[in-house]
Write a protein that holds these residues in place. Sequence first.
Motif, mmCIF file in Angstrom:
data_model
loop_
_atom_site.group_PDB
_atom_site.id
_atom_site.type_symbol
_atom_site.label_atom_id
_atom_site.label_comp_id
_atom_site.label_asym_id
_atom_site.label_seq_id
_atom_site.Cartn_x
_atom_site.Cartn_y
_atom_site.Cartn_z
ATOM 1 N N GLY A 37 110.460 49.022 18.361
ATOM 2 C CA GLY A 37 111.909 49.153 18.410
ATOM 3 C C GLY A 37 112.334 50.604 18.320
ATOM 4 O O GLY A 37 111.555 51.477 17.937
ATOM 5 N N ARG A 38 113.601 50.858 18.696
ATOM 6 C CA ARG A 38 114.169 52.198 18.638
ATOM 7 C C ARG A 38 115.160 52.279 17.486
ATOM 8 O O ARG A 38 115.906 51.349 17.228
ATOM 9 C CB ARG A 38 114.917 52.538 19.935
ATOM 10 N N VAL A 39 115.167 53.438 16.836
ATOM 11 C CA VAL A 39 116.140 53.738 15.790
ATOM 12 C C VAL A 39 116.917 54.957 16.257
ATOM 13 O O VAL A 39 116.326 55.995 16.551
ATOM 14 C CB VAL A 39 115.454 54.037 14.436
ATOM 15 N N LYS A 40 118.244 54.814 16.357
ATOM 16 C CA LYS A 40 119.075 55.958 16.722
ATOM 17 C C LYS A 40 119.523 56.623 15.432
ATOM 18 O O LYS A 40 120.224 56.036 14.625
ATOM 19 C CB LYS A 40 120.283 55.535 17.538
ATOM 20 N N CYS A 41 119.082 57.861 15.242
ATOM 21 C CA CYS A 41 119.371 58.603 14.017
ATOM 22 C C CYS A 41 120.765 59.212 14.072
ATOM 23 O O CYS A 41 121.354 59.363 15.140
ATOM 24 C CB CYS A 41 118.329 59.694 13.808
ATOM 25 N N SER A 42 121.270 59.586 12.905
ATOM 26 C CA SER A 42 122.621 60.142 12.831
ATOM 27 C C SER A 42 122.737 61.471 13.558
ATOM 28 O O SER A 42 123.827 61.878 13.940
ATOM 29 C CB SER A 42 123.049 60.301 11.372
ATOM 30 N N ASN A 43 121.627 62.157 13.789
ATOM 31 C CA ASN A 43 121.683 63.428 14.532
ATOM 32 C C ASN A 43 121.516 63.211 16.039
ATOM 33 O O ASN A 43 121.414 64.159 16.799
ATOM 34 C CB ASN A 43 120.630 64.411 14.010
ATOM 35 N N GLY A 44 121.466 61.952 16.469
ATOM 36 C CA GLY A 44 121.371 61.635 17.882
ATOM 37 C C GLY A 44 119.955 61.439 18.394
ATOM 38 O O GLY A 44 119.757 60.969 19.506
ATOM 39 N N SER A 45 118.959 61.793 17.602
ATOM 40 C CA SER A 45 117.573 61.634 18.054
ATOM 41 C C SER A 45 117.163 60.161 17.991
ATOM 42 O O SER A 45 117.785 59.353 17.317
ATOM 43 C CB SER A 45 116.631 62.493 17.209
ATOM 44 N N ILE A 46 116.120 59.841 18.728
ATOM 45 C CA ILE A 46 115.595 58.478 18.758
ATOM 46 C C ILE A 46 114.202 58.480 18.146
ATOM 47 O O ILE A 46 113.383 59.341 18.441
ATOM 48 C CB ILE A 46 115.498 57.946 20.212
ATOM 49 N N GLN A 47 113.955 57.512 17.271
ATOM 50 C CA GLN A 47 112.631 57.314 16.697
ATOM 51 C C GLN A 47 112.133 55.938 17.136
ATOM 52 O O GLN A 47 112.921 55.023 17.337
ATOM 53 C CB GLN A 47 112.679 57.372 15.171
ATOM 54 N N TYR A 48 110.825 55.815 17.284
ATOM 55 C CA TYR A 48 110.208 54.556 17.680
ATOM 56 C C TYR A 48 109.380 54.045 16.508
ATOM 57 O O TYR A 48 108.563 54.773 15.963
ATOM 58 C CB TYR A 48 109.325 54.765 18.911
ATOM 59 N N LYS A 49 109.609 52.774 16.141
ATOM 60 C CA LYS A 49 108.925 52.195 14.996
ATOM 61 C C LYS A 49 108.509 50.763 15.311
ATOM 62 O O LYS A 49 109.154 50.079 16.092
ATOM 63 C CB LYS A 49 109.862 52.163 13.781
ATOM 64 N N ALA A 50 107.446 50.322 14.658
ATOM 65 C CA ALA A 50 107.078 48.910 14.715
ATOM 66 C C ALA A 50 107.940 48.197 13.680
ATOM 67 O O ALA A 50 108.208 48.731 12.609
ATOM 68 C CB ALA A 50 105.603 48.727 14.384
ATOM 69 N N TYR A 51 108.384 46.992 14.020
ATOM 70 C CA TYR A 51 109.168 46.218 13.051
ATOM 71 C C TYR A 51 108.691 44.772 13.030
ATOM 72 O O TYR A 51 108.220 44.238 14.030
ATOM 73 C CB TYR A 51 110.670 46.317 13.343
ATOM 74 N N CYS A 52 108.812 44.177 11.863
ATOM 75 C CA CYS A 52 108.414 42.784 11.663
ATOM 76 C C CYS A 52 109.418 41.879 12.379
ATOM 77 O O CYS A 52 110.632 42.029 12.186
ATOM 78 C CB CYS A 52 108.366 42.462 10.169
ATOM 79 N N LEU A 53 108.941 40.964 13.191
ATOM 80 C CA LEU A 53 109.837 40.063 13.914
ATOM 81 C C LEU A 53 110.528 39.073 12.995
ATOM 82 O O LEU A 53 111.565 38.526 13.336
ATOM 83 C CB LEU A 53 109.061 39.320 15.005
ATOM 84 N N GLU A 54 109.993 38.849 11.797
ATOM 85 C CA GLU A 54 110.599 37.889 10.872
ATOM 86 C C GLU A 54 111.713 38.522 10.038
ATOM 87 O O GLU A 54 112.791 37.973 9.917
ATOM 88 C CB GLU A 54 109.533 37.313 9.939
ATOM 89 N N CYS A 55 111.462 39.712 9.469
ATOM 90 C CA CYS A 55 112.438 40.292 8.530
ATOM 91 C C CYS A 55 113.061 41.600 8.997
ATOM 92 O O CYS A 55 114.018 42.081 8.399
ATOM 93 C CB CYS A 55 111.792 40.505 7.162
ATOM 94 N N GLY A 56 112.516 42.219 10.030
ATOM 95 C CA GLY A 56 113.063 43.480 10.513
ATOM 96 C C GLY A 56 112.552 44.707 9.781
ATOM 97 O O GLY A 56 112.952 45.823 10.089
ATOM 98 N N GLY A 57 111.666 44.530 8.781
ATOM 99 C CA GLY A 57 111.101 45.664 8.060
ATOM 100 C C GLY A 57 110.400 46.607 9.037
ATOM 101 O O GLY A 57 109.799 46.157 10.006
ATOM 102 N N ARG A 58 110.513 47.915 8.784
ATOM 103 C CA ARG A 58 109.981 48.908 9.720
ATOM 104 C C ARG A 58 108.863 49.726 9.100
ATOM 105 O O ARG A 58 108.789 49.898 7.903
ATOM 106 C CB ARG A 58 111.110 49.841 10.166
ATOM 107 N N GLY A 59 108.035 50.295 9.978
ATOM 108 C CA GLY A 59 106.971 51.211 9.575
ATOM 109 C C GLY A 59 107.334 52.639 9.944
ATOM 110 O O GLY A 59 108.463 52.928 10.331
ATOM 111 N N ALA A 60 106.377 53.535 9.854
ATOM 112 C CA ALA A 60 106.594 54.947 10.170
ATOM 113 C C ALA A 60 106.742 55.140 11.683
ATOM 114 O O ALA A 60 106.395 54.264 12.472
ATOM 115 C CB ALA A 60 105.424 55.790 9.647
ATOM 116 N N ASN A 61 107.238 56.298 12.070
ATOM 117 C CA ASN A 61 107.471 56.619 13.477
ATOM 118 C C ASN A 61 106.170 56.670 14.271
ATOM 119 O O ASN A 61 105.138 57.088 13.759
ATOM 120 C CB ASN A 61 108.122 57.995 13.610
ATOM 121 N N PHE A 62 106.285 56.286 15.540
ATOM 122 C CA PHE A 62 105.205 56.500 16.490
ATOM 123 C C PHE A 62 105.448 57.842 17.162
ATOM 124 O O PHE A 62 106.594 58.178 17.483
ATOM 125 C CB PHE A 62 105.183 55.411 17.562
#
Length: 140
Positions: A37-62
Motif C-alpha cells: 500500500g501507499r502512504v501519502k505523507c504530510s510533506n507530499g512524499s509517498i511511502q510504500y509499506k506492507a499492510y495486514c489485510l485483516e487489521c491494516g497494521g503496517r510495516g516499515a517502508n520499502f
Amino acid sequence: MNDSLDPYVANINELAWNRRPQHRYRCSGQSETAALGRVKCSNGSIQYKAYCLECGGRGANFPYSQIEGLDEDRIPFITEHDIIPCERCGSAEGSEVHHWAPSYLFEDSHDWPKSYLCRACHLEWHSIVTPKMSSHRRAA
C-alpha cells in the motif's frame, strides 16, 4: 514485495521482520497475507509499506528500488496524513514523522513516542544525534 506471480501481495512470514505489518489490537494475528500500500505523507512524499489485510497494521517502508516498474494504480492509498506543523520551528510546509525508536533497531518501535519535524529540522536532528544512522540502516 516477493518473487511470486503477484508482486502486490506476500506471505507475512516471508517478509523481512522489520517490513512485516505490526498487527493492531483488534487483529486476530492469524492473517498470513500482506498487501502493498501507499502512504501519502504530510510533506507530499509517498511511502510504500506492507499492510495486514485483516487489521491494516503496517510495516516499515520499502525502498523505491523495490517498487520500480509496478503499476501505481494497483497500489491503494492506505493512509493520507494531514499537514502538521513542525514541532521545532513551526513550519507549515509539511512535516515528517520522527521515530524516537527506529523500527530496524526496536521491534516495539510502534509503541515509542514520535515527533513531527520538517525535513530541515529532521535532517539537522539526525546529523547531530545519529550522524552514522544512514550507513547502519542500509547495512541492516
